[in-house]
Design a protein around this motif. Sequence first.
Motif, short mmCIF file in Angstrom:
data_model
loop_
_atom_site.label_atom_id
_atom_site.label_comp_id
_atom_site.label_asym_id
_atom_site.label_seq_id
_atom_site.Cartn_x
_atom_site.Cartn_y
_atom_site.Cartn_z
N THR A 157 42.85 -26.13 26.83
CA THR A 157 44.27 -26.57 26.03
C THR A 157 43.07 -26.27 24.86
OG1 THR A 157 44.47 -28.89 26.35
CG2 THR A 157 45.94 -26.94 27.20
N CYS A 158 41.77 -27.55 24.49
CA CYS A 158 41.69 -27.88 23.73
C CYS A 158 40.85 -26.71 22.79
CB CYS A 158 40.69 -29.06 23.09
SG CYS A 158 41.98 -30.38 23.43
N TRP A 204 26.02 -19.83 22.79
CA TRP A 204 27.99 -19.07 22.40
C TRP A 204 28.85 -20.93 21.32
CZ3 TRP A 204 26.80 -22.66 26.48
CH2 TRP A 204 27.78 -23.56 26.46
N SER A 205 29.35 -19.71 21.30
CA SER A 205 29.91 -20.36 19.81
C SER A 205 31.47 -20.86 20.38
CB SER A 205 29.93 -19.75 18.35
OG SER A 205 31.10 -20.58 17.81
N GLU A 206 31.71 -22.12 20.13
CA GLU A 206 33.05 -22.66 20.84
C GLU A 206 33.97 -23.23 19.44
OE1 GLU A 206 33.16 -25.24 24.82
OE2 GLU A 206 33.89 -26.82 23.05
N THR A 207 35.56 -22.85 19.61
CA THR A 207 36.00 -23.17 18.64
C THR A 207 37.38 -24.33 18.94
OG1 THR A 207 35.82 -21.31 16.92
CG2 THR A 207 38.23 -23.05 16.41
N ARG A 208 37.50 -25.70 18.43
CA ARG A 208 37.97 -26.09 19.98
C ARG A 208 38.98 -27.18 18.59
NH1 ARG A 208 36.90 -29.88 24.60
NH2 ARG A 208 35.25 -28.59 24.88
N ARG A 209 40.09 -27.08 18.53
CA ARG A 209 40.95 -28.57 17.66
C ARG A 209 40.75 -29.88 18.42
NH1 ARG A 209 45.16 -29.04 13.75
NH2 ARG A 209 44.78 -26.33 14.48
N MET A 210 39.46 -30.05 17.74
CA MET A 210 39.50 -32.03 18.02
C MET A 210 39.99 -32.75 16.45
SD MET A 210 35.35 -31.87 18.80
CE MET A 210 35.23 -32.94 18.48
N PHE A 211 40.81 -33.85 16.31
CA PHE A 211 41.16 -35.08 15.66
C PHE A 211 41.91 -34.26 14.66
CE2 PHE A 211 37.15 -36.24 17.27
CZ PHE A 211 37.14 -37.15 18.07
N GLY A 212 42.80 -33.17 14.89
CA GLY A 212 43.55 -33.18 14.10
C GLY A 212 43.29 -31.26 14.01
N LYS A 213 41.54 -31.40 13.81
CA LYS A 213 41.25 -30.44 12.54
C LYS A 213 40.23 -29.43 14.04
CE LYS A 213 40.64 -32.79 8.71
NZ LYS A 213 41.64 -32.07 8.03
N ASP A 214 40.56 -27.99 13.39
CA ASP A 214 39.10 -26.89 14.00
C ASP A 214 38.42 -27.38 13.69
OD1 ASP A 214 41.60 -25.91 14.91
OD2 ASP A 214 41.63 -24.48 13.55
N ALA A 215 36.71 -27.24 14.49
CA ALA A 215 35.94 -27.68 14.45
C ALA A 215 35.02 -26.57 15.70
CB ALA A 215 35.78 -29.16 15.07
N ALA A 216 33.72 -26.10 14.72
CA ALA A 216 33.22 -25.03 16.32
C ALA A 216 32.04 -25.59 15.96
CB ALA A 216 32.99 -23.40 15.28
N SER A 228 31.37 -45.84 16.96
CA SER A 228 32.95 -47.24 17.36
C SER A 228 34.36 -47.53 17.34
CB SER A 228 32.81 -48.87 16.48
OG SER A 228 32.59 -48.71 14.70
N ILE A 229 34.95 -46.17 16.61
CA ILE A 229 35.92 -45.55 16.70
C ILE A 229 36.60 -44.51 17.61
CG2 ILE A 229 37.43 -45.03 15.12
CD1 ILE A 229 36.32 -46.15 12.72
N HIS A 256 36.93 -39.48 24.81
CA HIS A 256 37.21 -39.88 26.03
C HIS A 256 38.45 -39.59 26.70
CE1 HIS A 256 37.30 -42.08 30.70
NE2 HIS A 256 35.69 -41.92 30.56
N ARG A 257 39.15 -39.27 25.42
CA ARG A 257 40.28 -38.34 26.10
C ARG A 257 40.36 -37.11 25.88
NH1 ARG A 257 43.05 -42.56 22.37
NH2 ARG A 257 42.52 -41.52 21.21
#
Length: 156
Positions: free
Chosen positions: A34-35, A53-65, A131-132, A138-139
């Motif tokens: 889903t991400c 491969w290049s992977e674009t995923r939604r992380m922490f509310g932003k798209d990251a490739a 730390s943050i 993990h989620r």
Amino acid sequence: MPIPTITATRTINAPPERVWAAITDIGNAPHMLTCVLDVAVLTQDEFGVGYVWSETRRMFGKDAAETMTVVAMQPGVAYTAEACNFGARYISSFQVDPVGSDATELTFTFAAESVASARWSQRIMMRIFGSIGKRATHRMIETDLDDIASYIGRHG
């Protein structure tokens, strides 16, 4: 400075061969995870060491490739992929272990470490992420494992 390694495991009601086929079908990831928003396979090779491969995923509310490269593989059992970005090396590993006659334990391990060329500001961000970001990462890993199990359950 590396962040602590994060490991999560899920038992999937499918034989190891089906689980391995799903986790190595990289081009199908947007339909399974889903991400993951998009995947572009950048190599003509079969899945194995050197596959990129290049992977674009939604992380922490932003798209990251990220551009991922398989750096180690034991066919049918485990693979490790790495990406380097923002002064860090990200290492993701999947391992498939049979459980009984028709189930599989899938383990996902993630780690990140500063690379030698990282600027001091990037190294500070790695410490903060360590730390943050551990709980959020993990989620995300747990969600990926849930998505894989659900996909395999629906598509066999």
